[in-house]
Design a protein around this motif. Sequence first.
Motif, PDB file in Angstrom:
ATOM      1  N   SER A  65       0.819  -1.211   0.000  1.00 32.40           N
ATOM      2  CA  SER A  65       0.000   0.000   0.000  1.00 32.40           C
ATOM      3  C   SER A  65       0.852   1.261   0.000  1.00 32.40           C
ATOM      4  N   SER A  69       3.340   0.911  -3.180  1.00 31.54           N
ATOM      5  CA  SER A  69       2.503   0.070  -4.038  1.00 31.54           C
ATOM      6  C   SER A  69       3.308  -0.348  -5.264  1.00 31.54           C
ATOM      7  N   ASP A  87      -9.147  -5.395  -8.322  1.00 35.53           N
ATOM      8  CA  ASP A  87      -9.058  -3.936  -8.327  1.00 35.53           C
ATOM      9  C   ASP A  87      -9.465  -3.391  -6.958  1.00 35.53           C
ATOM     10  N   ARG A  89      -8.529  -0.003  -6.253  1.00 34.96           N
ATOM     11  CA  ARG A  89      -8.329   1.444  -6.379  1.00 34.96           C
ATOM     12  C   ARG A  89      -9.607   2.115  -5.889  1.00 34.96           C
ATOM     13  N   SER A  92     -12.170   3.588  -8.391  1.00 35.92           N
ATOM     14  CA  SER A  92     -12.362   2.822  -9.620  1.00 35.92           C
ATOM     15  C   SER A  92     -13.802   2.315  -9.740  1.00 35.92           C
ATOM     16  N   ARG A 115      -0.612  -0.605 -10.296  1.00 33.65           N
ATOM     17  CA  ARG A 115      -0.670  -0.326  -8.860  1.00 33.65           C
ATOM     18  C   ARG A 115      -2.128  -0.231  -8.425  1.00 33.65           C
ATOM     19  N   GLY A 116      -2.384  -0.605  -7.179  1.00 35.99           N
ATOM     20  CA  GLY A 116      -3.739  -0.522  -6.646  1.00 35.99           C
ATOM     21  C   GLY A 116      -4.540  -1.801  -6.810  1.00 35.99           C
TER      22      GLY A 116
END
Length: 183
Positions: A65, A69, A87, A89, A92, A115-116
Amino acid sequence: MNAIETKLKGCFILEPTVFEDERGYFFESYNEHKMEQILGYKPTFVQDNQSKSSFGVVRGLHMQSGEFSQAKLVRAIEGTVIDVAVDVRPDSPTFGQSVAVELSAENKRQLFIPRGFLHGFSVISDTATFFYKCDNGYNKASENGVTPLDESLAIDWGISVDQMILSEKDQEAQSFETFKLNF
């Protein structure tokens, strides 16, 4: 190289162009210029990792995190795995959704995971050697994860639960609900 964007924006299945003849085969496993064309930015990979596992091993769901990340480019160089990206994020539209892709030495596919994302894989062949590039180094303090058996994620790992081999860390990992509360 053929790039197929999954339903998760920025997460791509990469299929190399393979040249085969009586001597064997050749393909580009990584090309910085082509990755930049696919992603719209140039990733800078700083660490390569490799693991070997036997049938039934499930590794994940893991991530780092914050500033640590990682984006990953993953592939199986021996055997077959089901590779999973989730996912996480926060903004998102596909938050909490996942993709599962079969990666094998035979199909030579790779998965780019931005990332995420939580990430994990299961071994569905006798053994598998898994290789991945990371765009950020390992940082133990930023580790995070979710149990791969979380019912709300409903991930099909390609093997039954009674055949799964999980690390103690993954067996004790938090639920996705708890993850969301603390993320």
